[in-house]
Design an enzyme around this catalytic site. Structure first.
Site, PDB file in Angstrom:
ATOM      1  N   ILE A  40      40.956  40.982  49.052  1.00 54.65           N
ATOM      2  CA  ILE A  40      42.324  41.128  48.542  1.00 54.65           C
ATOM      3  C   ILE A  40      43.314  41.022  49.692  1.00 54.65           C
ATOM      4  CG2 ILE A  40      43.905  42.594  47.258  1.00 54.65           C
ATOM      5  CD1 ILE A  40      41.563  43.693  45.738  1.00 54.65           C
ATOM      6  N   SER A  41      44.194  40.030  49.600  1.00 53.19           N
ATOM      7  CA  SER A  41      45.121  39.699  50.674  1.00 53.19           C
ATOM      8  C   SER A  41      46.550  40.086  50.315  1.00 53.19           C
ATOM      9  CB  SER A  41      45.059  38.188  50.942  1.00 53.19           C
ATOM     10  OG  SER A  41      46.109  37.778  51.802  1.00 53.19           O
TER      11      SER A  41
END
Length: 368
Positions: free
Chosen positions: A315-316
């Site tokens: 998850i960025s």
């Protein structure tokens, strides 16, 4: 409220925590808003969190904070595994934020949770922290009830792990990093323990971040390789849940907060040379200022807010996706490359300035 059998906890509904929710409303009051604007969205999210099911129970609890910044020059930064990424200054100081809790029954064993502004926990750091805590509080803290959790910022000093693989880019063990981390963690737990008292309440609430607002999946092609049946269980490829634990005095005065939301500490790229808590460090900084006051320096206030890491694997925070810096085109989705080379592929957004992106993603977590 209704009693939950076997837990000693009450399920509560109704109005939410008065602190941050009230401040969100006051900050937005009287301001012009537009559809999708930060202010109107913050109010909406605050109301959603207020209406979410909550748990609350009485406890002995305390919160503490201590500086753990470490060396700010000539030390490799942990996270990206880039040997050339060497510290050369400070964007924000790094902090250990500790919380101790126990139920109020006689002989109850406390639990200590410490959120630290670094890449991750370390067996070596944990072992030494426990040894020093045992001298301060004999027989109280051990590996059974002390949890150290890194926020996973990629802009903190390296050289504190005992695994050879992680020591390669830092060129080995760095005693200055190790000592700063251990000292900060021990001081934070000590301050939390010594400030703890009975009669406080713990409250848990949950909310959901709007999709694409503070996080995206950085490897959607890999996610699509999961079985169709598993993917059908979820609304999307990113965990948007946010869980928040608040410690309050009996009269509702806020003491501390632990927030868990899945997003990487990579708003700042591997070209950076400044120590930074990244987006989660910024979220803690502004939330503490909202409660303690703008004139109170971080680390000096009574209220402590930790924005901790959770299942942030893919998850960025770079919500505008990836771009090839040499062409301006999107990176190859499967290989994260630009013409076969990964050096040009960079995450981007919500701003073109990574330090501004850090503040935006941090604020979006704090406002929810």
């Amino acid at each position: 409220s209704a009693r939950i059998p076997g837990t000693g906890m009450d399920r509560a509904t109704g109005s939410g925590w008065r602190g941050a929710m009230g401040r969100t409303a006051m900050r937005c009051q009287g301001k012009r808003t537009r559809r999708g604007g930060a202010c109107s969205l913050a109010l909406t999210l605050a109301l959603l969190l207020v209406q979410a099911p909550r748990l609350s129970w009485a406890a002995w609890a305390g919160a503490g904070i201590a500086d753990m910044t470490g060396p700010a020059a000539d030390v490799n930064l942990m996270g990206y595994a880039v040997p050339q990424q060497v510290a050369g200054g400070i964007h924000t100081r790094l902090w250990a934020r500790a919380f101790v809790m126990a139920d109020e029954s006689p002989g109850a064993t406390p639990v200590a949770f410490v959120s630290v502004d670094n890449g991750m926990a370390s067996y070596a750091v944990t072992r030494e922290a426990i040894a020093r805590l045992d001298k301060l509080f004999p027989g109280v803290y051990s590996d059974r009830n002390l949890c150290i959790s890194g926020t996973h910022t990629h802009s903190s000093p390296a050289g504190f792990l005992s695994n050879v693989l992680f020591q390669i880019t830092s060129l080995g063990f760095v005693p200055e990093t190790f000592e700063a981390y251990v000292t900060g963690i021990v001081r934070a737990v000590q301050r939390a323990h010594e400030s703890a008292k009975a009669g406080r309440s713990l409250r848990v609430a949950r909310g959901e971040m709007p999709r694409g607002y503070a996080s995206i999946n950085r490897s959607p092609s890999a996610y699509r390789n999961n079985p169709a049946g598993e993917r059908a269980l979820y609304a999307g490829d990113t965990d948007l849940n946010m869980t928040q634990l608040v410690i309050e005095e009996a009269d509702g005065t806020p003491v501390g907060l632990i927030n868990w939301f899945a997003v990487h500490g990579t708003s700042i790229p591997n070209t950076n040379s400044l120590l930074s808590g990244d987006n989660k460090g910024y979220a803690s900084h502004i939330f503490e200022h909202w409660v303690n006051g703008d004139n109170v320096a971080t680390g000096k206030g009574r209220f402590v807010a930790a924005f901790a890491a959770t299942n942030l694997g893919d998850i960025s925070p770079n919500v505008n996706g990836t771009v090839c810096t040499n062409t301006g085109k999107p990176c190859d989705e499967v290989h994260s490359t630009c013409g076969g080379k990964n050096e040009y592929c960079r995450g981007r957004g919500p701003s073109t300035d990574p330090f501004e992106s850090t503040a935006i993603i941090g604020r979006r977590q704090a406002e929810l």
